[in-house]
Each structure stands twice: as C-alpha cells, then as structure tokens.
Design an enzyme around this catalytic site. Structure first.
Site, short mmCIF file in Angstrom:
data_model
loop_
_atom_site.label_atom_id
_atom_site.label_comp_id
_atom_site.label_asym_id
_atom_site.label_seq_id
_atom_site.Cartn_x
_atom_site.Cartn_y
_atom_site.Cartn_z
N ASP A 1 0.85 -1.20 0.00
CA ASP A 1 0.00 0.00 0.00
C ASP A 1 0.89 1.25 0.00
O ASP A 1 1.73 1.41 0.89
CB ASP A 1 -0.87 0.05 1.26
CG ASP A 1 -2.11 -0.83 1.17
OD1 ASP A 1 -2.30 -1.47 0.12
OD2 ASP A 1 -2.86 -0.87 2.16
N HIS B 1 -2.84 5.68 -1.39
CA HIS B 1 -3.99 4.77 -1.32
C HIS B 1 -5.08 5.38 -0.44
O HIS B 1 -6.26 5.17 -0.69
CB HIS B 1 -3.52 3.44 -0.74
CG HIS B 1 -4.61 2.42 -0.55
ND1 HIS B 1 -5.60 2.20 -1.49
CD2 HIS B 1 -4.87 1.56 0.48
CE1 HIS B 1 -6.41 1.24 -1.05
NE2 HIS B 1 -6.01 0.85 0.14
#
Lengths: 263, 413
Positions: free
Chosen positions: A76, A80
C-alpha cells in the site's frame, strides 16, 4: 572481498543468510477485500492463456493476467488513503527505492489471535514486547504475526453477518508506531492492515489513515511470518512501478541469518 | 396410455456414444414462419387477408385466390386424424434409427390438411390437437397430439425427441447465488431431474442461498465462477460429459448507464459476467454437450440463457445491464447456430425486472424468481426457444415486434 556487499553476497550463496518468501500465490481463489456491492470492488486475480504450445503459438506458453493494485500479497502506497493524497512521492512509481529494502521486527500475536478473532494490537502489548526485545527501531517494518495465513479461505475472510472479523491494531497503537517509533510501515497476514471491524473505529481504518497520512507503507496478505525471528529480519519489498499506482501485488522476501530460523 | 419412460440404465464408459444424424433441412424463408411460431410455442399459420383462407404448407400466393397478402396469425389448432401410418423404413438415417415413426394426415377445423408427426396415442378418425414443435435441428414441424392430455403423455418418444424434458436428466445451474437458482433446483427435481449441479463462486464468502441449496436432496454444489476461465474449464473437464441441461443463471445487475461518469468498473464487470461469462461457458461446455446430443433417452439436450427483455431494447436506468444482455443475446444466436446443428437447443429466457435486491426501487409489476424458474422448466418441457416472462416482458416484446424504433423512443419503459 571484504566490503559488506561482498560479504552479504557470500552469505547468501553459502546459505548463512536464508531467504524466506512471505508471498501468497496469486490465484483466483484467494479472497479479496469485500466492500458493499454498490461500491467499486478490487478485481480478483484472473489468468487467461495466450497460447500453450498450440495453434495460438506453437512453441511458447504465456498468459494475460488481470487483478487490482490491492489483490493478493500487496504493497500500500500513501496515496492509497485520502490522508496521504497530498504527500510528495506518495505513489508506487515515485517512492524512493531505498524504502524497498528495510529491517523488520515481528510482533507475535498468534496466541492472542488464536483465542480472539477480533484481537486488537495495543500500545501496551508493544511496550511489553520492547521490554523483552528492545526498542522498536525507527525506519523498520513492524510485522504483525497472527498465523492468519494458515487459515482456509473461509476462516481467512471470516465474514459474518456484521462483516469481517480479523485482528488488527487499535488507532492508538498505529499513532504510537508512527509518531513515537517512526516506523517505515506496518505489515499483516490478514486481507488488510486494519482489523475486520475497523470501520467502527475513530478514525475508521486507523492503520490506513495514520500510516498513509504520514507517508508510511503497508504490506498485507503476508505469509510465513512464523518463520521470522522477533528482530533481525531484512525485508525486500519492491512494488511494481505502476504510474501513479496506489499499490501493487509484489513478491516479499525476508532475509534472515540462518542461526535465527526455525525449521 | 403412454408407457412410462423407464430411467435409462447407466452407460458403460467404454460404449460408443451415438451421434445425431442430420435431419432433412432446407426451408424457404416463408417456411421459417413455422419455425418462428414453434420457437415461441405458438400455433400460427398463414392466413389470406383477402379471402381468409388458412394456408398450409407455407406459400407466397394464396391457395384459393390470387392474393399475395398472407399474414402469420394464431389459428385453431384442432382437427381430425384421417389416416395414420407407421414408417418402418426411411432413407433418412435419423428416422431409420427411430423407426417405426408414426405420421398421418390431419384435416384441420380451420381448413387445410396437414401431414404431421403423430403422438402414439393419436388414432385414425379421432380428434387431435396440432402443435408446432422444433425438431432436433431446430426446424418447425407439425406434431399431432391427443386432444386431451393423457397419462405419461410426455414420455412418448416423439415428444421426448421434440422437447428437452428434465425428467431423468442432469441439470447444471451456473450460479447458486442467483435469486432464481433455489426455485429452479427445486422445480427441476420435481420435474424428475436426476441430479441438479449448482455452481458456487467465491466459496469463502458466506451465502444463505448456497447453504439452503446445500441441504437439498438431489442437489450437488460444484465450484464455478463464470468470471474465471480456469474455473469454468476445470468444471467442464470434470463434469462436462454429465451435463444434459445447462442453465446460465449468472448475472450482474446494477443500475446505471454508459455515460454516467467514472464508472468503467461497473461497465466492465457487467460485461465480464453477462457477456464474457456466457462466452467462457460456451467455450468450455459447448463441445462436451454437443458430443452427447443423441446419447440415449437422457441425452444432452438444452442450453438455457437467463437474459432480459431489455436485451431487445435498452432500459435507461439499467443501461449498462441492458447493453451486456444485448451482447449475450447476440452471442446466443451464434451459440444456437453452433449447437442446434448438433441437436442441442438454445433457449433464451427474457424476463422483465426480477423481484430481487437490485430492482428494489423499481415499481411493480416485477417477476418473482420462482416464476422465472417455472418458465424455464416449462420451456424445457415444451421445447420452445424464446420465452418472455411476466407482463412487462410480454408487453415489451409485442411493442418490439411491432416497431423497434418506436420502442427505442419510448425508452423501453
């Protein structure tokens, strides 16, 4: 042959440094995160043959595959989450590659999560860990071992009528890791870095909110964390270089000294 | 009384599977009117607009006056069988293999005399009911039945040959999470299906429907996700040769149109399930089913698509859904061409809005999932090709036949 890189290479060759694959196999059967059906969904992994030594291509085998940026074992990036949207270098293609090799510590929560699907990692738990293994160093990955990766797909997703039930950190724990310990990122075996019921926390999804808000990273759907020592692991986790990508499936490798590994 | 059909014995795995021989074919465009009526389960013949003479066989000029103004319309289907014969030897392999084949001449109450295939309970000088049925290659043919339904009537080899009766057959329902699946499985078993296989996708997600299906006697859950080629291929490899009737219930229903902003995911997923899903099934299950179209009394026989009447005309609030169903509708025509020449009927079910969670905000009338299930079973038993389920679907189909352009402007509402 005495510089550190040469020693490192020699240790890899000799097996004094072991390499452990923390990655789940990308396959259509692996659960993806479930959102309400009227929202956009992360695509599951799909693979279709282009040819397999046949009329479509006589001497070669290859596939096209499709998936989301957050399918399978994945990274991630700060962009994000909405809290990280305005940070510089917040996407997988612009993050400084030096971040993709970093030390890691492992918090063994497997006993607690065996007893409680909704176990929450607290500051107290980590202070107790520090009392035993020393202060969590800045710039390291914190990996939360839950043995969740050993579950079958139904127990892994663990969806009930009120949503997913899986462990994760409390909001205070994430804030503490970012602000008091300055870690590089947070990694889990579960489908996300947050607890299954984290939509009800304040703020919702704190691991995403605080980590990405401060430019830190996430790793999820990891496996084999039980093979890692509490300290002394080096993680290699380079996501695909997707333009303005919010994350990416990736191969996560853990390097550990042979002396530390369990069978 | 028709002797009751006995459950076919298990075939030895080393026995050769019979193939379906070709049937006499070659029809004029005019004669395709018989096929069109049979496909809808209607009894229609040409009628002269000038002198009202009912025509048979189909022709371009009235048999009674010089008019060429002939229109297909529903006519009285009753008549009297004046002569019957059992054909013992035919030059056609299909009929030779199925001899004796009973045929006869029926004088219709509405005028013409027709040569028809006869149900075995039709006796000379008795009253009969004529029907238009699709033969194994999908061509409309005349079939005479007893005027009243009789015991085990559907077990007559002639009707068995011209229908896709679920009795003693194995059905694959592709998506157990479809609101139609549960009722369909129950009704198929009631209709005598030997086994109902029900596909389940994403086994890691809980599903009340799946749990209910799993407890039904005669139902077997199998892993199947029509969005995953490998999953479809794996299942076809394992059980493709056991599927006599395939019913594709997998569908992706979402409100929204194509120019609604930033929503390509919904558009892609609509196509992935509703169009590509059908394409994946066709790729993997088509060949296996084609090879078993003459495999004794419980041969492979039918492929059923759960489409939508909005495949014909786009319903703006469900624009993308309609588009993807239109694509599937077009695919079904190609699939029908590929399957029917081997003896597998492709049946399209066109419901109006189904009373499910995604049509929650639409006003009544909506079609109950169980009504869709009943329509599927009836289509199989009757051997028709196209079924419009519910008032909205029938009304929309009538308007579409009348003037597609007008319907387009009406917005299919």
């Amino acid at each position: 042959m005495t510089d550190s890189l040469s020693l490192f290479a020699a240790d890899i060759l000799s097996g004094r440094i072991q390499i452990i694959d923390l990655t789940q196999t990308l396959s259509p059967d692996f659960p993806t995160i479930v959102l309400p059906p009227e929202m956009g969904q992360c695509a599951p992994f799909r693979q279709e043959e282009i040819s397999r030594y046949d009329s479509r291509g006589p001497a070669w085998y290859w596939n096209n595959f499709t998936c989301g940026e957050h399918t399978g074992t994945h990274f991630d990036a700060p962009c994000h989450w909405v809290s990280g949207r305005d940070l510089p270098n917040n996407a997988v293609d612009t993050i400084d590659v030096a971040n993709f090799i970093a030390p890691a510590i492992v918090l063994d929560c497997s006993a607690e999560t065996a007893a409680d699907d909704d176990f929450l990692l607290t500051v107290e738990f980590m202070q107790a860990w520090e009392a035993r293994y020393g202060r969590i160093p800045s710039g390291c990955w914190v990996l939360m071992r839950t043995d969740w990766s050993k579950r079958d797909p139904v127990a892994y997703a663990n969806l009930r009528t009120d949503g997913a039930h899986n462990p994760g950190p409390t909001p205070e724990a994430v804030k503490w890791l970012v602000e008091e310990r300055d870690i590089k990122g947070f990694g889990t075996e579960t489908i996300g870095t947050d607890a299954g019921q984290a939509a009800h926390f304040t703020p919702p999804y704190p691991a995403h909110f605080y980590m990405h808000g401060k430019g830190r990273y996430g790793l999820q759907c990891l496996t084999k964390l039980d093979l890692l020592p509490p300290t002394g692991t080096l993680i290699v986790s380079a996501p695909l270089k997707i333009r303005n990508g919010s994350g990416s499936p990736l191969r996560v490798l853990a390097l550990v000294s042979g002396a530390h590994t369990k069978p | 009384m028709t002797p009751r059909l006995q459950k076919p014995r298990h075939k030895s795995p080393v026995e050769r599977t019979q193939q379906l021989p070709l049937l006499p074919s070659g029809r004029s465009r005019t004669a395709q009117g018989l096929t069109a009526a049979a496909a809808r389960g209607e009894f229609a013949l040409q009628v002269c607009r000038q002198c009202h003479t009912v025509q048979y066989p189909p022709r371009d000029v009235c048999s009674d006056c010089p008019s060429i103004d002939l229109v297909w319309q529903l006519v009285d289907d009753r008549g009297t069988l004046i002569a019957a014969t059992d054909i013992a030897i035919s030059n056609e392999v299909y009929f030779r293999e199925r001899a004796p084949w009973r045929t006869g001449i029926v004088t219709m109450d509405c005028g013409p005399a027709v040569l028809a295939h006869l149900h075995r309970e039709c006796r000379p000088e008795c009253r009969v009911k004529l029907t238009l049925k699709l033969d194994r290659l999908g061509q409309g043919v005349m079939v005479a039945l007893p005027i009243e339904d009789t015991v085990n009537m559907a077990d007559d080899p002639l009707l068995r040959e011209h229908s896709c009766d679920p009795k003693f057959r194995r059905m694959l329902i592709t998506d157990g999470d479809s609101p139609v699946a549960q009722a369909l499985a129950a009704k198929a078993l009631q209709a005598g299906a030997e086994l109902v296989l029900v596909g389940v996708a994403n086994n890691w997600r809980p599903s009340a429907a799946r749990e209910a299906l799993g407890t039904m006697e005669g139902v077997e859950l199998v892993p199947l996700d029509v969005t995953d080629y490998r999953s479809v291929e794996d299942l076809a490899d394992q059980i493709g040769a056991r599927v006599d009737i395939l019913v594709n219930t997998a569908e992706y229903v979402r409100p929204g149109g194509s120019s609604h902003g930033r929503d390509m995911q919904r558009i892609r997923e609509s196509m992935d399930v509703n169009y590509f899903g059908l394409a994946r099934l066709a790729q993997c299950f088509g060949p296996a089913m084609r090879g078993r179209a003459a495999d004794r009394a419980n041969s492979a026989c039918a492929w059923v698509n759960l489409l939508s009447v909005y495949a014909l005309a786009n319903l703006a609030p469900f624009g993308t859904f309609s588009e993807s169903k239109a694509a599937a509708y077009s695919l079904s025509h190609a699939l029908r061409g590929e399957m029917q020449s081997h003896g597998i009927r492709v049946i399209n079910i066109f419901p109006g809005p189904i009373d499910d969670e995604w049509h929650q905000t639409l006003p009544a009338p909506k079609v109950a999932p169980s009504a869709v299930a009943s329509a599927i079973i009836k289509a199989l038993q009757d051997g028709v090709e196209d079924v419009y389920v519910g008032d909205i679907a029938r009304d929309l189909f009538a308007r579409w036949r009348d003037d597609p352009k007008a319907l387009e402007r009406e917005g299919a509402m």
